[in-house]
Scaffold this motif. Structure first.
Motif, PDB file in Angstrom:
ATOM      1  N   HIS A 204       0.837  -1.191   0.000  1.00 14.87           N
ATOM      2  CA  HIS A 204       0.000   0.000   0.000  1.00 14.87           C
ATOM      3  C   HIS A 204       0.875   1.245   0.000  1.00 14.87           C
ATOM      4  O   HIS A 204       1.189   1.803   1.037  1.00 14.87           O
TER       5      HIS A 204
ATOM      6  N   HIS B 147       1.746   4.946  -2.498  1.00 16.54           N
ATOM      7  CA  HIS B 147       1.250   5.783  -3.595  1.00 16.54           C
ATOM      8  C   HIS B 147       2.393   6.642  -4.121  1.00 16.54           C
ATOM      9  O   HIS B 147       3.305   6.977  -3.378  1.00 16.54           O
TER      10      HIS B 147
ATOM     11  N   GLY C 202       0.998   4.456   2.245  1.00 15.97           N
ATOM     12  CA  GLY C 202      -0.380   4.936   2.307  1.00 15.97           C
ATOM     13  C   GLY C 202      -1.245   4.198   3.299  1.00 15.97           C
ATOM     14  O   GLY C 202      -2.466   4.338   3.286  1.00 15.97           O
TER      15      GLY C 202
ATOM     16  N   HIS D 140      -8.543   1.775  -3.266  1.00 15.67           N
ATOM     17  CA  HIS D 140      -8.510   3.053  -3.956  1.00 15.67           C
ATOM     18  C   HIS D 140      -7.236   3.174  -4.766  1.00 15.67           C
ATOM     19  O   HIS D 140      -6.285   2.410  -4.583  1.00 15.67           O
TER      20      HIS D 140
ATOM     21  N   ASP E 297      -4.428   5.670   4.932  1.00 17.81           N
ATOM     22  CA  ASP E 297      -4.558   7.053   4.480  1.00 17.81           C
ATOM     23  C   ASP E 297      -5.993   7.517   4.233  1.00 17.81           C
ATOM     24  O   ASP E 297      -6.362   8.612   4.615  1.00 17.81           O
TER      25      ASP E 297
HETATM   26 ZN   LIG Z   1      -3.825   4.679   0.013  1.00 16.73          ZN
END
Ligand SMILES: [Zn+2]
Ligand SMILES: [Zn+2]
Length: 150
Positions: free
Chosen positions: A90, A92, A107, A129, A110
């Motif tokens: 995870h 970004h 992230g 996401h 987050d």
């Molecule tokens: Zn994230």
């Protein structure tokens, strides 16, 4: 910064799909995996031309790698489509819109709050996401300020 996915994992993805991991596909993957900034297909083709990789092959392979989730598509500050090696776990990417330098950040947790709010408001079960953050890196900012100052 996290390391890009090792080549043997990429090879495993190709094998799983029954797609040959050719030398040229490896070269194209290595170009993006080794880059510290996002690159356009044209830039990859220019860089790989001396290795004898044709532009059409670069186009097709980038498409393939992108379909397989082995490259992520991002945009620079001018809206040009660029590609980067995908995030690990995870994380970004934070992308400089001027020089396209990529920094990856953790992230974990987050958007938990937003996801919960959305789930509540829409009745969706939210399972993930996709997030990219854009900005101007310190050296590009310094250069810009230098232009005005001196
Ligand atoms: Zn994230
Ligand atoms: Zn920059």
């Amino acid at each position: 910064m996290t390391d890009p996915t090792p080549a043997h994992d990429i090879e495993a993805v190709f094998h799983q799909k029954g797609i040959p991991f050719t030398r040229q596909r490896r070269q194209i993957w290595e170009f993006f995996a080794g880059a510290d900034r996002a690159a356009t297909i044209t830039e990859a083709a220019d860089a790989l031309r001396s290795d004898g990789v044709g532009q059409a092959t670069v186009y097709r392979t980038v498409q393939l790698l992108s379909d397989l989730g082995l490259l992520a598509r991002v945009q620079d500050g001018r809206g040009d489509i660029c590609y980067i090696a995908p995030p690990i776990g995870h994380s970004h990417p934070l992308i400089c819109g001027v020089c396209r330098r990529v920094v990856r950040f953790d992230g974990e947790g987050d958007l938990t709050e937003l996801e919960l709010q959305l789930a509540e408001a829409t009745g969706f079960t939210v399972y993930g996401h996709h997030l990219e953050v854009y900005g101007i890196c310190p050296s590009c900012r310094a250069q810009k300020e230098g232009d005005h100052g001196e």
